[in-house]
Motif scaffolding. Structure first.
Motif, PDB file in Angstrom:
ATOM      1  N   LEU A  15       2.121 -30.049  19.988  1.00 34.19           N
ATOM      2  CA  LEU A  15       0.650 -29.500  20.141  1.00 34.19           C
ATOM      3  C   LEU A  15      -0.372 -30.510  21.034  1.00 34.19           C
ATOM      4  CD1 LEU A  15       0.096 -30.702  15.925  1.00 34.19           C
ATOM      5  CD2 LEU A  15       0.233 -28.807  17.246  1.00 34.19           C
ATOM      6  N   ALA A  16       0.678 -31.810  21.598  1.00 39.66           N
ATOM      7  CA  ALA A  16      -0.245 -32.072  22.462  1.00 39.66           C
ATOM      8  C   ALA A  16      -0.430 -31.347  23.439  1.00 39.66           C
ATOM      9  CB  ALA A  16      -0.184 -33.555  22.840  1.00 39.66           C
ATOM     10  N   LEU A  17       1.255 -31.283  24.098  1.00 41.97           N
ATOM     11  CA  LEU A  17       1.138 -29.498  24.610  1.00 41.97           C
ATOM     12  C   LEU A  17       0.118 -28.448  25.017  1.00 41.97           C
ATOM     13  CD1 LEU A  17       5.398 -29.658  25.186  1.00 41.97           C
ATOM     14  CD2 LEU A  17       3.274 -30.462  26.917  1.00 41.97           C
ATOM     15  N   ASP A  18       0.011 -28.355  23.268  1.00 38.94           N
ATOM     16  CA  ASP A  18      -0.940 -26.780  23.519  1.00 38.94           C
ATOM     17  C   ASP A  18      -2.420 -27.585  23.168  1.00 38.94           C
ATOM     18  OD1 ASP A  18       1.197 -25.286  23.131  1.00 38.94           O
ATOM     19  OD2 ASP A  18       1.222 -25.469  20.847  1.00 38.94           O
ATOM     20  N   GLY A  19      -2.447 -28.455  23.790  1.00 34.59           N
ATOM     21  CA  GLY A  19      -4.205 -29.167  23.689  1.00 34.59           C
ATOM     22  C   GLY A  19      -4.712 -29.100  22.428  1.00 34.59           C
ATOM     23  N   TYR A  20      -3.895 -29.381  21.632  1.00 28.60           N
ATOM     24  CA  TYR A  20      -5.186 -30.101  20.943  1.00 28.60           C
ATOM     25  C   TYR A  20      -5.021 -31.871  20.441  1.00 28.60           C
ATOM     26  CZ  TYR A  20      -3.715 -25.697  18.043  1.00 28.60           C
ATOM     27  OH  TYR A  20      -2.680 -24.674  17.430  1.00 28.60           O
ATOM     28  N   SER A  21      -6.007 -32.171  19.695  1.00 29.31           N
ATOM     29  CA  SER A  21      -6.425 -32.947  19.536  1.00 29.31           C
ATOM     30  C   SER A  21      -5.901 -34.174  18.257  1.00 29.31           C
ATOM     31  CB  SER A  21      -7.876 -33.641  19.625  1.00 29.31           C
ATOM     32  OG  SER A  21      -8.321 -33.171  17.714  1.00 29.31           O
ATOM     33  N   GLY A  22      -6.265 -35.681  18.038  1.00 33.17           N
ATOM     34  CA  GLY A  22      -5.518 -35.857  17.276  1.00 33.17           C
ATOM     35  C   GLY A  22      -5.463 -35.808  15.935  1.00 33.17           C
ATOM     36  N   GLN A  23      -6.964 -35.284  16.044  1.00 32.68           N
ATOM     37  CA  GLN A  23      -7.758 -34.628  14.797  1.00 32.68           C
ATOM     38  C   GLN A  23      -7.333 -33.816  14.264  1.00 32.68           C
ATOM     39  OE1 GLN A  23     -11.902 -35.545  15.567  1.00 32.68           O
ATOM     40  NE2 GLN A  23     -12.247 -37.175  14.245  1.00 32.68           N
ATOM     41  N   GLU A  24      -6.876 -32.687  14.789  1.00 28.81           N
ATOM     42  CA  GLU A  24      -6.035 -31.290  14.782  1.00 28.81           C
ATOM     43  C   GLU A  24      -4.917 -31.223  14.224  1.00 28.81           C
ATOM     44  OE1 GLU A  24      -8.912 -28.717  18.102  1.00 28.81           O
ATOM     45  OE2 GLU A  24      -7.783 -29.771  18.845  1.00 28.81           O
ATOM     46  N   MET A  25      -4.389 -32.331  14.882  1.00 26.24           N
ATOM     47  CA  MET A  25      -2.915 -32.446  14.507  1.00 26.24           C
ATOM     48  C   MET A  25      -3.196 -33.053  13.077  1.00 26.24           C
ATOM     49  SD  MET A  25      -0.872 -34.684  18.247  1.00 26.24           S
ATOM     50  CE  MET A  25      -1.784 -33.898  19.684  1.00 26.24           C
ATOM     51  N   GLN A  26      -3.512 -33.756  13.091  1.00 23.40           N
ATOM     52  CA  GLN A  26      -3.826 -34.142  11.562  1.00 23.40           C
ATOM     53  C   GLN A  26      -3.729 -33.205  10.572  1.00 23.40           C
ATOM     54  OE1 GLN A  26      -7.062 -37.240  12.545  1.00 23.40           O
ATOM     55  NE2 GLN A  26      -6.151 -37.642  10.305  1.00 23.40           N
ATOM     56  N   LEU A  27      -5.421 -32.127  11.158  1.00 25.29           N
ATOM     57  CA  LEU A  27      -4.916 -31.314   9.721  1.00 25.29           C
ATOM     58  C   LEU A  27      -3.680 -30.123   9.727  1.00 25.29           C
ATOM     59  CD1 LEU A  27      -9.015 -30.710  10.458  1.00 25.29           C
ATOM     60  CD2 LEU A  27      -8.117 -31.605   8.556  1.00 25.29           C
ATOM     61  N   ILE A  28      -3.683 -29.995  10.987  1.00 26.28           N
ATOM     62  CA  ILE A  28      -2.288 -29.259  11.338  1.00 26.28           C
ATOM     63  C   ILE A  28      -1.430 -29.609  10.494  1.00 26.28           C
ATOM     64  CG2 ILE A  28      -0.868 -27.870  12.693  1.00 26.28           C
ATOM     65  CD1 ILE A  28      -3.254 -28.049  14.579  1.00 26.28           C
ATOM     66  N   LEU A  29      -0.597 -30.997  10.741  1.00 29.73           N
ATOM     67  CA  LEU A  29       0.631 -31.083   9.912  1.00 29.73           C
ATOM     68  C   LEU A  29       0.227 -31.592   8.389  1.00 29.73           C
ATOM     69  CD1 LEU A  29       1.652 -33.064  13.756  1.00 29.73           C
ATOM     70  CD2 LEU A  29       2.402 -30.613  11.878  1.00 29.73           C
ATOM     71  N   SER A  30      -0.933 -32.023   8.432  1.00 27.27           N
ATOM     72  CA  SER A  30      -0.851 -33.146   6.666  1.00 27.27           C
ATOM     73  C   SER A  30      -0.594 -34.103   6.843  1.00 27.27           C
ATOM     74  CB  SER A  30      -0.342 -32.162   5.907  1.00 27.27           C
ATOM     75  OG  SER A  30      -1.617 -30.708   5.767  1.00 27.27           O
ATOM     76  N   LYS A  31      -1.345 -34.917   7.963  1.00 26.52           N
ATOM     77  CA  LYS A  31      -0.588 -36.469   8.437  1.00 26.52           C
ATOM     78  C   LYS A  31      -2.098 -37.427   8.501  1.00 26.52           C
ATOM     79  CE  LYS A  31       3.577 -35.080  10.013  1.00 26.52           C
ATOM     80  NZ  LYS A  31       5.106 -36.028  11.385  1.00 26.52           N
ATOM     81  N   GLU A  32      -1.653 -38.556   8.294  1.00 23.39           N
ATOM     82  CA  GLU A  32      -3.383 -39.436   8.410  1.00 23.39           C
ATOM     83  C   GLU A  32      -3.080 -39.542   9.373  1.00 23.39           C
ATOM     84  OE1 GLU A  32      -5.024 -40.823   5.369  1.00 23.39           O
ATOM     85  OE2 GLU A  32      -3.596 -39.559   4.058  1.00 23.39           O
TER      86      GLU A  32
END
Length: 119
Positions: free
Chosen positions: A57-74
């Motif tokens: 996700l980082a390689l695709d340019g997603y932020s930490g907050q976006e990663m949280q939403l996509i991966l459903s993680k805290e």
């Protein structure tokens, strides 16, 4: 056999060899792409599956907050995984990790003989 027939046979042979070369270049391009994919997999194997997801996700340019939403993680989980990736790669930030990966990937791809020059 007259000279024009010999010439035609030679031309047919040259065309056959050229066709074989085109097929070989196409095969080598496929091998090159497979090698690139395998090298990236070897690189990513240093990470856990969860870290691989975060890094992808980082390689695709997603932020930490976006990663949280996509991966459903805290937030803490994503932050911890990002810090582990940063530590494993010996860099100071996720941006640097992505940049270094892109440079690494490009350099390893360029180490293959350039098939584009053949086509």
């Amino acid at each position: 056999m007259d000279q024009s027939e010999k010439l035609l046979m030679r031309i047919e042979h040259i065309l056959s060899v050229a066709s074989d070369l085109v097929d070989e270049v196409a095969r080598l391009k496929r091998v090159e792409e497979e090698c690139k994919i395998l090298k990236e997999k070897v690189f990513l194997n240093q990470f856990t599956v969860a870290e691989q997801q975060v890094f992808a996700l980082a390689l695709d340019g997603y932020s930490g907050q976006e990663m949280q939403l996509i991966l459903s993680k805290e937030e803490a989980t994503i932050k911890s995984q990002r810090q582990t990736i940063i530590r494993k790669l010996g860099v100071s930030s996720m941006k640097e990790a992505v940049k270094n990966f892109n440079i690494w990937s490009t350099n390893h791809q360029e180490n293959f003989f350039s098939l584009d020059k053949l086509t």
